[in-house]
Design a protein around this motif. Structure first.
Motif, PDB file in Angstrom:
ATOM      1  N   ALA A  39       0.823  -1.210   0.000  1.00 21.58           N
ATOM      2  CA  ALA A  39       0.000   0.000   0.000  1.00 21.58           C
ATOM      3  C   ALA A  39       0.856   1.258   0.000  1.00 21.58           C
ATOM      4  CB  ALA A  39      -0.927  -0.006   1.208  1.00 21.58           C
ATOM      5  N   LEU A  40       1.941   1.225   0.805  1.00 23.93           N
ATOM      6  CA  LEU A  40       2.860   2.364   0.847  1.00 23.93           C
ATOM      7  C   LEU A  40       3.546   2.575  -0.497  1.00 23.93           C
ATOM      8  CD1 LEU A  40       4.526   1.914   4.363  1.00 23.93           C
ATOM      9  CD2 LEU A  40       2.970   3.741   3.660  1.00 23.93           C
ATOM     10  N   GLN A  41       3.941   1.458  -1.122  1.00 21.26           N
ATOM     11  CA  GLN A  41       4.595   1.536  -2.418  1.00 21.26           C
ATOM     12  C   GLN A  41       3.659   2.141  -3.464  1.00 21.26           C
ATOM     13  OE1 GLN A  41       7.666   1.086  -3.059  1.00 21.26           O
ATOM     14  NE2 GLN A  41       7.622   1.253  -5.293  1.00 21.26           N
ATOM     15  N   ILE A  42       2.407   1.688  -3.438  1.00 19.69           N
ATOM     16  CA  ILE A  42       1.415   2.237  -4.376  1.00 19.69           C
ATOM     17  C   ILE A  42       1.205   3.721  -4.120  1.00 19.69           C
ATOM     18  CG2 ILE A  42      -1.025   2.169  -5.034  1.00 19.69           C
ATOM     19  CD1 ILE A  42      -0.947  -0.862  -4.507  1.00 19.69           C
ATOM     20  N   SER A  43       1.139   4.083  -2.821  1.00 19.14           N
ATOM     21  CA  SER A  43       0.962   5.494  -2.466  1.00 19.14           C
ATOM     22  C   SER A  43       2.137   6.328  -2.943  1.00 19.14           C
ATOM     23  CB  SER A  43       0.809   5.629  -0.950  1.00 19.14           C
ATOM     24  OG  SER A  43       0.704   6.984  -0.567  1.00 19.14           O
ATOM     25  N   ASN A  44       3.368   5.790  -2.766  1.00 19.48           N
ATOM     26  CA  ASN A  44       4.569   6.498  -3.226  1.00 19.48           C
ATOM     27  C   ASN A  44       4.574   6.661  -4.741  1.00 19.48           C
ATOM     28  OD1 ASN A  44       5.601   6.833  -0.652  1.00 19.48           O
ATOM     29  ND2 ASN A  44       6.801   4.933  -0.712  1.00 19.48           N
ATOM     30  N   LEU A  45       4.166   5.592  -5.431  1.00 17.14           N
ATOM     31  CA  LEU A  45       4.120   5.659  -6.894  1.00 17.14           C
ATOM     32  C   LEU A  45       3.101   6.697  -7.356  1.00 17.14           C
ATOM     33  CD1 LEU A  45       4.328   1.844  -7.815  1.00 17.14           C
ATOM     34  CD2 LEU A  45       6.082   3.594  -8.189  1.00 17.14           C
ATOM     35  N   ASN A  46       1.966   6.725  -6.676  1.00 17.35           N
ATOM     36  CA  ASN A  46       0.947   7.718  -7.019  1.00 17.35           C
ATOM     37  C   ASN A  46       1.448   9.135  -6.781  1.00 17.35           C
ATOM     38  OD1 ASN A  46      -0.947   5.806  -7.797  1.00 17.35           O
ATOM     39  ND2 ASN A  46      -1.891   5.666  -5.759  1.00 17.35           N
ATOM     40  N   GLN A  48       4.620  10.082  -6.732  1.00 17.08           N
ATOM     41  CA  GLN A  48       5.633  10.371  -7.745  1.00 17.08           C
ATOM     42  C   GLN A  48       4.982  10.717  -9.072  1.00 17.08           C
ATOM     43  OE1 GLN A  48       8.427  10.902  -5.655  1.00 17.08           O
ATOM     44  NE2 GLN A  48       9.341  10.347  -7.619  1.00 17.08           N
ATOM     45  N   SER A  49       3.903   9.998  -9.402  1.00 19.36           N
ATOM     46  CA  SER A  49       3.189  10.273 -10.648  1.00 19.36           C
ATOM     47  C   SER A  49       2.591  11.673 -10.638  1.00 19.36           C
ATOM     48  CB  SER A  49       2.086   9.228 -10.851  1.00 19.36           C
ATOM     49  OG  SER A  49       1.358   9.481 -12.027  1.00 19.36           O
ATOM     50  N   LYS A  50       2.029  12.079  -9.486  1.00 23.65           N
ATOM     51  CA  LYS A  50       1.464  13.419  -9.360  1.00 23.65           C
ATOM     52  C   LYS A  50       2.546  14.489  -9.520  1.00 23.65           C
ATOM     53  CE  LYS A  50      -2.416  12.162  -6.332  1.00 23.65           C
ATOM     54  NZ  LYS A  50      -3.013  12.318  -4.985  1.00 23.65           N
TER      55      LYS A  50
END
Length: 246
Positions: A39-46, A48-50
């Protein structure tokens, strides 16, 4: 899924299989930790994408500002070039071998205007937004440094032009106080001004007209040089920004 895990735990406890229960509990904890990490990884990726989307928006906006600057500067250069051509033509006519004081007086009264367009601005909206929001660090280091350097050159150019404009405006103000040129918003025009121009001191008019016309020609030449230099540097920066995004 939660009900299934709870049922498994209860069965293991009821059967007194403590060791298996312990292993199961550890496994369940591991699964929870893995889930949290995912979940943290997905949040970080999101996130970074933003940030990347925001960075691209800023880059595109900066590029548009720079392109707009080129259009604005080239328009100002063209306008000054046209006026410079007129001023040089007046200079040539007054310096011709067949010119006399009547030639100079008519030009001073009816053709020469000491006024000029004080347009002297550029687009800083995106750069100022980057500074005020603290998002300048979103840009790549090399591009960020080039943009900062370019902004400093823009400000220096505007300040140089503004200083020369002020000097030229002061001369123009003094000139119009001494010589009532023919403009529609004069309080007095027409025949009533004939006596004024007929009695004007010849050498004084020549000296003052030469001073302000020379200043305008010099000012326009200098202004167009620094503007053109800024246009060239702006075009180079745009190409560097485009290359950095490939």
């Amino acid at each position: 899924m939660i009900k299934l895990f709870r049922k498994i735990r209860q069965n293991l406890l009821s059967e007194n299989k403590f060791s298996k229960y312990l292993l199961y509990a550890i496994g369940e904890i591991v699964l929870v930790v893995i889930g949290i990490l995912i979940a943290l990884q997905i949040s970080n990726l999101n996130e970074q994408s933003k940030k990347e989307d925001l960075r691209k928006n800023y880059v595109n906006s900066l590029k548009k500002d720079l392109e707009s600057d080129i259009v604005l500067l080239e328009k100002q250069i063209s306008q000054f070039a046209s006026e410079l051509k007129i001023h040089k033509s007046l200079s040539e006519r007054m310096s011709a071998s067949n010119a006399n004081f009547d030639t100079i007086r008519k030009i001073a009264r009816y053709e020469f205007h000491p006024f000029f367009s004080p347009s002297n601005n550029l687009n800083f909206s995106t750069y100022n937004a980057l500074i005020s929001t603290g998002n300048l660090d979103l840009l790549q280091t090399d591009i960020r440094e080039k943009i900062q350097k370019h902004n400093a050159e823009q400000i220096e150019t505007l300040e140089t032009i503004e200083l020369n404009f002020k000097l030229c405006a002061e001369l123009g103000y003094k000139y119009t106080n001494n010589y009532p040129i023919n403009i529609e918003f004069n309080a007095i025009n027409g025949k009533q001004m004939n006596s004024v121009w007929e009695e004007i001191n010849e050498n004084k008019l020549k000296t003052n007209l030469n001073g302000i016309l020379t200043n305008k020609i010099t000012n326009y030449n200098m202004t167009n040089r620094v503007r053109q230099r800024l246009v060239d540097k702006t075009k180079i920066l745009i190409e560097e920004i485009i290359s950095s995004e490939k």
